[in-house]
Design an enzyme around this catalytic site. Sequence first.
Site, PDB file in Angstrom:
ATOM      1  N   CYS A 265       0.623  -1.326  -0.005  1.00 53.67           N
ATOM      2  CA  CYS A 265      -0.142  -0.124  -0.141  1.00 53.67           C
ATOM      3  C   CYS A 265       0.687   1.294   0.105  1.00 53.67           C
ATOM      4  O   CYS A 265       0.509   2.037  -0.839  1.00 53.67           O
ATOM      5  CB  CYS A 265      -0.934   0.009   1.144  1.00 53.67           C
ATOM      6  SG  CYS A 265      -2.345  -1.261   0.990  1.00 53.67           S
TER       7      CYS A 265
HETATM    8  P1  NAD Z   1      -4.682  -8.696  -3.771  1.00 55.06           P
HETATM    9  O1  NAD Z   1      -3.787  -8.536  -5.061  1.00 55.06           O
HETATM   10  O2  NAD Z   1      -3.971  -9.446  -2.848  1.00 55.06           O
HETATM   11  O3  NAD Z   1      -6.171  -9.223  -4.435  1.00 55.06           O
HETATM   12  C1  NAD Z   1      -6.772  -9.214  -5.376  1.00 55.06           C
HETATM   13  C2  NAD Z   1      -7.831 -10.386  -6.083  1.00 55.06           C
HETATM   14  O4  NAD Z   1      -8.617 -10.039  -7.061  1.00 55.06           O
HETATM   15  C3  NAD Z   1      -6.813 -11.461  -6.342  1.00 55.06           C
HETATM   16  O5  NAD Z   1      -7.291 -12.595  -5.679  1.00 55.06           O
HETATM   17  C4  NAD Z   1      -7.298 -11.561  -7.630  1.00 55.06           C
HETATM   18  O6  NAD Z   1      -7.211 -12.983  -8.359  1.00 55.06           O
HETATM   19  C5  NAD Z   1      -8.756 -11.015  -7.930  1.00 55.06           C
HETATM   20  N1  NAD Z   1      -9.115 -10.687  -9.087  1.00 55.06           N
HETATM   21  C6  NAD Z   1      -8.258  -9.966 -10.228  1.00 55.06           C
HETATM   22  N2  NAD Z   1      -9.013  -9.557 -11.037  1.00 55.06           N
HETATM   23  C7  NAD Z   1     -10.546 -10.084 -10.760  1.00 55.06           C
HETATM   24  C8  NAD Z   1     -11.705 -10.118 -11.343  1.00 55.06           C
HETATM   25  N3  NAD Z   1     -11.784  -9.209 -12.677  1.00 55.06           N
HETATM   26  N4  NAD Z   1     -12.700 -10.378 -10.930  1.00 55.06           N
HETATM   27  C9  NAD Z   1     -12.513 -10.885  -9.730  1.00 55.06           C
HETATM   28  N5  NAD Z   1     -11.449 -11.055  -9.024  1.00 55.06           N
HETATM   29  C10 NAD Z   1     -10.349 -10.504  -9.392  1.00 55.06           C
HETATM   30  O7  NAD Z   1      -5.256  -7.351  -3.542  1.00 55.06           O
HETATM   31  P2  NAD Z   1      -5.131  -6.711  -1.950  1.00 55.06           P
HETATM   32  O8  NAD Z   1      -3.824  -6.526  -1.175  1.00 55.06           O
HETATM   33  O9  NAD Z   1      -6.363  -7.408  -1.443  1.00 55.06           O
HETATM   34  O10 NAD Z   1      -5.476  -5.249  -2.332  1.00 55.06           O
HETATM   35  C11 NAD Z   1      -7.152  -5.031  -3.098  1.00 55.06           C
HETATM   36  C12 NAD Z   1      -7.214  -3.601  -2.876  1.00 55.06           C
HETATM   37  O11 NAD Z   1      -7.272  -3.034  -1.606  1.00 55.06           O
HETATM   38  C13 NAD Z   1      -6.054  -2.590  -3.651  1.00 55.06           C
HETATM   39  O12 NAD Z   1      -6.556  -1.512  -4.207  1.00 55.06           O
HETATM   40  C14 NAD Z   1      -5.329  -2.219  -2.453  1.00 55.06           C
HETATM   41  O13 NAD Z   1      -4.628  -0.926  -2.582  1.00 55.06           O
HETATM   42  C15 NAD Z   1      -6.369  -2.051  -1.390  1.00 55.06           C
HETATM   43  N6  NAD Z   1      -6.013  -2.236   0.028  1.00 55.06           N
HETATM   44  C16 NAD Z   1      -5.142  -3.088   0.466  1.00 55.06           C
HETATM   45  C17 NAD Z   1      -4.853  -3.389   1.801  1.00 55.06           C
HETATM   46  C18 NAD Z   1      -3.804  -4.212   2.125  1.00 55.06           C
HETATM   47  O14 NAD Z   1      -3.107  -4.302   3.324  1.00 55.06           O
HETATM   48  N7  NAD Z   1      -3.216  -5.235   1.441  1.00 55.06           N
HETATM   49  C19 NAD Z   1      -5.308  -2.291   2.946  1.00 55.06           C
HETATM   50  C20 NAD Z   1      -6.110  -1.416   2.487  1.00 55.06           C
HETATM   51  C21 NAD Z   1      -6.542  -1.375   0.979  1.00 55.06           C
END
Ligand code: NAD
Length: 431
Positions: A265
């Site tokens: 992030c």
């Molecule tokens: P991640 O990459 O771990 O997970 C994303 C998931 O989405 C994956 O499992 C992927 O297979 C799936 N995906 C991709 N394309 C897709 C589609 N078209 N339909 C359905 N599923 C699909 O991401 P994350 O770390 O969970 O982050 C997600 C969002 O949340 C980002 O914008 C990130 O900046 C934000 N965020 C993350 C955190 C953190 O601590 N990781 C905290 C706050 C906000």
Amino acid sequence: MKISIIGSGYVGTVSAACFAELGHEVICIDIDEEKVRQINAGIPPIYEEGLEELMQKHAEHHLIATSDYDYAVANSDVSFICVGTPSGDDGSIDLSIVRAASASLGRVIAKKDGYHIVVVKSTVVPETTEKVVLSTIEEYSGKRAGKDFGIAMNPEFLREGKAIYDFMHPDKIVIGAIDKRTSVIVSELYRSLDCEITHTNPKTAEMIKYVNNSFLATKISFSNEIGNICKKLGINTYEVMQAVGTDFRISKSFLNSGAGFGGSCFPKDVKALIGKAKDIGYDPILLKSVIEVNEHQPLEMIKLLKAKLGDLTGKKIAVLGLAFKNDTDDIRESRSIPVIAELLRLGADVTAYDPMASDEMKKVFNNITYHISAAGALKDADACLLMTEWDEFRNLDSEFGLMKDSVVIDGRHMIVLEDIEQDIDYVGLCW
Ligand code: NAD
């Protein structure tokens, strides 16, 4: 309520398990069939403390997974978009996954009778929810936002490693909706949590998330810069920040100098805000410096190492800690990555240990030796670099005795010399 959650990564899986725990019916959607299978079997696709228990409790009952958007949207009232928003080549946000998920949602909302709400939980730069998500859904569904479906932005502030706790005990909930009806329905989902809700418009909600992360990242880079100056002056920056942090306007948190920030992030979000600012004709001088200090900081570790060992060719260097922070297996933007890359470039022989993240790091570096204990990595090493603040590293003592030359460069202010018996050549990064 009935919720579908698009994307089963850190945010999606944690949100799904926690919403199920709050009594909602949850359907996870992911394009990754393996994740779908794991969730349906009650196995978390990521490691997060307490997640497995929640998933085992709710899988098959209140928590199921599918790759079928039709099924998930037809059987839910609200869909959360939790897909990734990575950095593009120039650092600005890559919204292609958000666009793809919005198009898939649009296609199925086209067939659904009744009001469906789409909530963006992914971190997206201001104006994305309305200019990208809303417009894509309208285009693919042929329906109108506010009339046929609702749109809101509800940023997520959880910390990896403490994600379940943070979801269940938020210090803020922000809902930026296009209309009151949507705002009220989304608030209902959080009704049992003891937290005031900030109601606003989508672009303000989007900005709140970026300002939150950028400010924390700024505090870290500021502390690191001050730490580097303190080091040169022979001042312990921790003593300085301890006193400075008592000022209620500053607060003590995020003033710990060290090897810099990583994770999925902070680096990505600060770069995305820089990209957005440039797009609208503003040069964000301070935010650019936050990133510059953070990229420089791991190289300070190497500078200190070279000052101790000279030429690193053929030297055995133990890197303790690979995850970007403790209590997670996530190595995204971990500060140990540039450190290992530089060690290899300088011809060092790298041994590494992390309680959780070795398997992930093997995908990045297959030319270093991984060990299953700190002692294994330290054996016969010329020096050791402490990169992640795992609790178990605080208890290292006799293990340092296994080293050939016990130079210990601490990038996270973990070793208290008075508490250890082993005689080591200790170097603090900024103290
Ligand atoms: P991640 O990459 O771990 O997970 C994303 C998931 O989405 C994956 O499992 C992927 O297979 C799936 N995906 C991709 N394309 C897709 C589609 N078209 N339909 C359905 N599923 C699909 O991401 P994350 O770390 O969970 O982050 C997600 C969002 O949340 C980002 O914008 C990130 O900046 C934000 N965020 C993350 C955190 C953190 O601590 N990781 C905290 C706050 C906000």
